[in-house]
Write a protein that holds these residues in place. Structure first.
Motif, PDB file in Angstrom:
ATOM      1  N   LEU A 288       0.796  -1.211  -0.074  1.00 49.25           N
ATOM      2  CA  LEU A 288       0.069   0.045  -0.032  1.00 49.25           C
ATOM      3  C   LEU A 288       0.841   1.137   0.097  1.00 49.25           C
ATOM      4  CD1 LEU A 288      -2.892   0.926  -0.123  1.00 49.25           C
ATOM      5  CD2 LEU A 288      -3.119   0.798   2.156  1.00 49.25           C
ATOM      6  N   PRO A 289       1.656   1.481   0.841  1.00 51.47           N
ATOM      7  CA  PRO A 289       2.641   2.746   0.841  1.00 51.47           C
ATOM      8  C   PRO A 289       3.379   3.156  -0.809  1.00 51.47           C
ATOM      9  CG  PRO A 289       3.175   1.400   2.576  1.00 51.47           C
ATOM     10  CD  PRO A 289       2.522   0.412   1.648  1.00 51.47           C
ATOM     11  N   GLU A 290       3.418   2.025  -1.381  1.00 52.34           N
ATOM     12  CA  GLU A 290       4.003   2.505  -2.783  1.00 52.34           C
ATOM     13  C   GLU A 290       3.171   2.630  -3.975  1.00 52.34           C
ATOM     14  OE1 GLU A 290       7.117   2.837  -2.420  1.00 52.34           O
ATOM     15  OE2 GLU A 290       7.261   2.098  -0.373  1.00 52.34           O
ATOM     16  N   LEU A 291       1.791   2.075  -3.997  1.00 54.03           N
ATOM     17  CA  LEU A 291       0.744   2.371  -4.654  1.00 54.03           C
ATOM     18  C   LEU A 291       0.355   3.634  -5.021  1.00 54.03           C
ATOM     19  CD1 LEU A 291      -1.668  -0.656  -4.093  1.00 54.03           C
ATOM     20  CD2 LEU A 291       0.232  -0.706  -5.319  1.00 54.03           C
ATOM     21  N   ARG A 292       0.433   4.495  -4.091  1.00 56.24           N
ATOM     22  CA  ARG A 292      -0.024   5.901  -4.270  1.00 56.24           C
ATOM     23  C   ARG A 292       0.947   6.599  -5.425  1.00 56.24           C
ATOM     24  NH1 ARG A 292      -2.349  10.369  -1.099  1.00 56.24           N
ATOM     25  NH2 ARG A 292      -2.756   8.960   0.578  1.00 56.24           N
ATOM     26  N   HIS A 293       2.159   6.391  -5.188  1.00 54.03           N
ATOM     27  CA  HIS A 293       3.135   6.935  -6.180  1.00 54.03           C
ATOM     28  C   HIS A 293       3.004   6.441  -7.775  1.00 54.03           C
ATOM     29  CE1 HIS A 293       6.732   8.877  -7.634  1.00 54.03           C
ATOM     30  NE2 HIS A 293       7.273   7.761  -7.974  1.00 54.03           N
ATOM     31  N   GLY A 294       2.647   5.106  -7.737  1.00 54.22           N
ATOM     32  CA  GLY A 294       2.395   4.502  -8.893  1.00 54.22           C
ATOM     33  C   GLY A 294       1.250   4.988  -9.914  1.00 54.22           C
ATOM     34  N   ILE A 295       0.182   5.248  -8.810  1.00 49.44           N
ATOM     35  CA  ILE A 295      -1.317   5.879  -9.483  1.00 49.44           C
ATOM     36  C   ILE A 295      -0.851   7.280  -9.877  1.00 49.44           C
ATOM     37  CG2 ILE A 295      -3.468   6.692  -8.767  1.00 49.44           C
ATOM     38  CD1 ILE A 295      -3.615   4.285  -7.033  1.00 49.44           C
ATOM     39  N   GLU A 296      -0.221   8.074  -9.039  1.00 48.68           N
ATOM     40  CA  GLU A 296       0.267   9.603  -9.390  1.00 48.68           C
ATOM     41  C   GLU A 296       0.985   9.576 -10.708  1.00 48.68           C
ATOM     42  OE1 GLU A 296       2.506  10.739  -6.077  1.00 48.68           O
ATOM     43  OE2 GLU A 296       0.699  11.262  -4.887  1.00 48.68           O
ATOM     44  N   ILE A 297       1.887   8.599 -10.922  1.00 47.31           N
ATOM     45  CA  ILE A 297       2.575   8.483 -12.287  1.00 47.31           C
ATOM     46  C   ILE A 297       1.519   8.097 -13.442  1.00 47.31           C
ATOM     47  CG2 ILE A 297       4.352   7.125 -13.713  1.00 47.31           C
ATOM     48  CD1 ILE A 297       5.837   6.815 -11.137  1.00 47.31           C
ATOM     49  N   LEU A 298       0.757   7.229 -13.061  1.00 48.98           N
ATOM     50  CA  LEU A 298      -0.170   6.709 -14.013  1.00 48.98           C
ATOM     51  C   LEU A 298      -1.206   7.880 -14.655  1.00 48.98           C
ATOM     52  CD1 LEU A 298      -1.569   4.675 -15.757  1.00 48.98           C
ATOM     53  CD2 LEU A 298      -2.848   3.916 -13.748  1.00 48.98           C
ATOM     54  N   ARG A 299      -1.319   8.758 -13.462  1.00 50.85           N
ATOM     55  CA  ARG A 299      -1.989  10.012 -13.974  1.00 50.85           C
ATOM     56  C   ARG A 299      -1.492  11.357 -14.294  1.00 50.85           C
ATOM     57  NH1 ARG A 299      -6.694   9.882  -8.709  1.00 50.85           N
ATOM     58  NH2 ARG A 299      -8.128   8.630  -9.643  1.00 50.85           N
ATOM     59  N   GLY A 300      -0.282  11.097 -14.546  1.00 54.38           N
ATOM     60  CA  GLY A 300       0.594  12.102 -14.918  1.00 54.38           C
ATOM     61  C   GLY A 300       1.180  13.300 -13.806  1.00 54.38           C
ATOM     62  N   GLU A 301       0.786  12.999 -12.618  1.00 56.22           N
ATOM     63  CA  GLU A 301       0.862  13.775 -11.583  1.00 56.22           C
ATOM     64  C   GLU A 301       2.232  13.763 -10.962  1.00 56.22           C
ATOM     65  OE1 GLU A 301      -2.730  13.077  -9.500  1.00 56.22           O
ATOM     66  OE2 GLU A 301      -3.932  14.128 -10.810  1.00 56.22           O
ATOM     67  N   ALA A 302       3.069  13.027 -11.382  1.00 63.30           N
ATOM     68  CA  ALA A 302       4.244  12.511 -10.567  1.00 63.30           C
ATOM     69  C   ALA A 302       5.325  12.073 -11.565  1.00 63.30           C
ATOM     70  CB  ALA A 302       4.282  11.527  -9.407  1.00 63.30           C
ATOM     71  N   GLY A 303       6.580  12.256 -11.237  1.00 64.78           N
ATOM     72  CA  GLY A 303       7.704  11.706 -12.077  1.00 64.78           C
ATOM     73  C   GLY A 303       8.022  10.308 -12.080  1.00 64.78           C
ATOM     74  N   GLU A 304       8.979   9.739 -12.590  1.00 64.25           N
ATOM     75  CA  GLU A 304       9.199   8.429 -12.521  1.00 64.25           C
ATOM     76  C   GLU A 304       9.823   7.782 -10.996  1.00 64.25           C
ATOM     77  OE1 GLU A 304       8.518   6.104 -14.792  1.00 64.25           O
ATOM     78  OE2 GLU A 304       7.475   7.417 -16.007  1.00 64.25           O
ATOM     79  N   CYS A 305      10.063   6.712 -10.918  1.00 63.96           N
ATOM     80  CA  CYS A 305      10.403   6.109  -9.588  1.00 63.96           C
ATOM     81  C   CYS A 305      11.865   5.953  -9.388  1.00 63.96           C
ATOM     82  CB  CYS A 305       9.930   4.683  -9.619  1.00 63.96           C
ATOM     83  SG  CYS A 305       7.842   4.553  -9.730  1.00 63.96           S
ATOM     84  N   ALA A 306      12.469   6.234 -10.445  1.00 63.07           N
ATOM     85  CA  ALA A 306      14.248   6.277 -10.242  1.00 63.07           C
ATOM     86  C   ALA A 306      14.589   7.159  -9.058  1.00 63.07           C
ATOM     87  CB  ALA A 306      15.003   6.513 -11.338  1.00 63.07           C
ATOM     88  N   ARG A 307      15.692   6.576  -8.044  1.00 61.41           N
ATOM     89  CA  ARG A 307      16.087   7.345  -7.168  1.00 61.41           C
ATOM     90  C   ARG A 307      17.439   7.595  -7.336  1.00 61.41           C
ATOM     91  NH1 ARG A 307      13.211   4.563  -1.601  1.00 61.41           N
ATOM     92  NH2 ARG A 307      11.429   4.969  -2.065  1.00 61.41           N
ATOM     93  N   LYS A 308      17.944   8.656  -6.809  1.00 63.34           N
ATOM     94  CA  LYS A 308      19.544   8.987  -7.020  1.00 63.34           C
ATOM     95  C   LYS A 308      20.175   8.409  -5.927  1.00 63.34           C
ATOM     96  CE  LYS A 308      18.624  13.464  -9.358  1.00 63.34           C
ATOM     97  NZ  LYS A 308      19.200  14.928  -9.395  1.00 63.34           N
TER      98      LYS A 308
END
Length: 308
Positions: A288-308
């Motif tokens: 559950l903690p990671e799903l929100r970010h995936g949904i935001e990417i799908l909706r065009g509201e966040a960048g990709e998941c790569a971390r520096k």
């Protein structure tokens, strides 16, 4: 912000549209029943009320829909909105994809009066989140993220007949709401692939960020939730199901028997969860903690998941 003065549709292309007082918009499609809806970038067209009134002052009485527009609204100079602008009316969200267009040779209004304002005054967009719009509803420009919403499907023959309490679906709803999701739909269906596919498509057409299923992921001949999920998804997200299996292997080695899938249908993320309340709590709690970010990417509201 402005008011929607008219909603217009047509059954065939190349004809004048007619006014409907209420319309259902499907995600990544357009207005249900409109000839111009489809899997492309010009799903819905917009035209300003002031532009139509100015055309009428030239002595030509034109009805709403005459220029092929789907939505007429006041308060906007639509042609000045840049591509990428988001508009919202209630539950329905749009993204502007094109400003104006070349007028086609068979344009009905141009043939009748010698001019068409849609090519220079109208805009086009895609539907990011579906729902109903009625004449008189408000339309606004928005930079806010879409609400985090969800739908739940329980696949259970006994549950659909009322012979078993839907504890796993209840646990799903409880956990999602605690995590900030608005659970707007909940269905209990028999283990029938056609019925499951239909409901998954219905929920994806409305644009729910997350569609969570419970049950039907095992080896029984009636367990067909993964098959229904694969049938409606355009892209799979195998990492989600793999993560749940890997986590569950630390609890029981029978987790290797799970056939759960996860994937994307339109703007929705579909995730298959187990059929028991305990397993739902364990698996959903892990992902559950990671799903929100995936949904935001799908909706065009966040960048990709790569971390520096």
């Amino acid at each position: 912000m402005g008011q929607i003065k008219a909603i217009c549709t047509s059954e065939t292309k190349g004809t004048l549209k007619h006014v409907v007082h209420k319309a259902l918009f499907h995600t990544e499609w357009g207005i249900v029943g409109d000839a111009h809806a489809g899997d492309w970038h010009r799903q819905v067209s917009f035209l300003g009320h002031e532009e139509i009134k100015a055309f009428r002052r030239r002595g030509v009485l034109v009805k709403f829909g005459a220029f092929g527009e789907n939505i007429v609204a006041d308060g906007f100079d639509f042609k000045t909105l840049p591509v990428g602008t988001r508009l919202r009316s209630g539950d329905v969200w749009f993204e502007i994809t094109q400003i104006g267009k070349a007028c086609h040779k068979a344009c009905a209004i141009r043939e009748q009066v010698g001019d068409c304002i849609m090519p220079r005054e109208g805009i086009f967009g895609r539907v990011l989140h579906g729902g109903w719009i009625e004449e008189g509803d408000m339309l606004e420009i928005t930079e806010e993220p879409m609400p985090l919403d969800a739908a739940i499907i329980t696949a259970s023959d006994k549950g659909s007949r009322g012979e078993r309490e839907d504890k796993s679906g209840g646990k799903l709803k409880e956990m999602l709401e605690a995590a900030g999701y608005a659970v707007l739909e909940k269905a209990i269906l028999p283990d029938e692939q056609d019925a499951l596919e239909h409901k998954l498509k219905e929920f994806a057409a409305l644009g729910f960020g997350l569609i969570a299923t419970t049950g039907g992921t095992g080896f029984s001949v009636r367990d067909v939730t993964p098959e229904a999920t694969r049938a409606v998804c355009t892209r799979l997200a195998p990492g989600i199901a793999e993560a749940m299996r890997a986590f569950s292997m630390g609890i029981t080695h029978r987790a290797m028997l799970s056939r759960a899938e996860a994937g994307i249908c339109k703007r929705s993320l579909i995730v298959n969860l187990p059929g028991s309340e305990k397993a739902v709590e364990e698996c959903l709690g892990f992902i559950l903690p990671e799903l929100r970010h995936g949904i935001e990417i799908l909706r065009g509201e966040a960048g990709e998941c790569a971390r520096k």
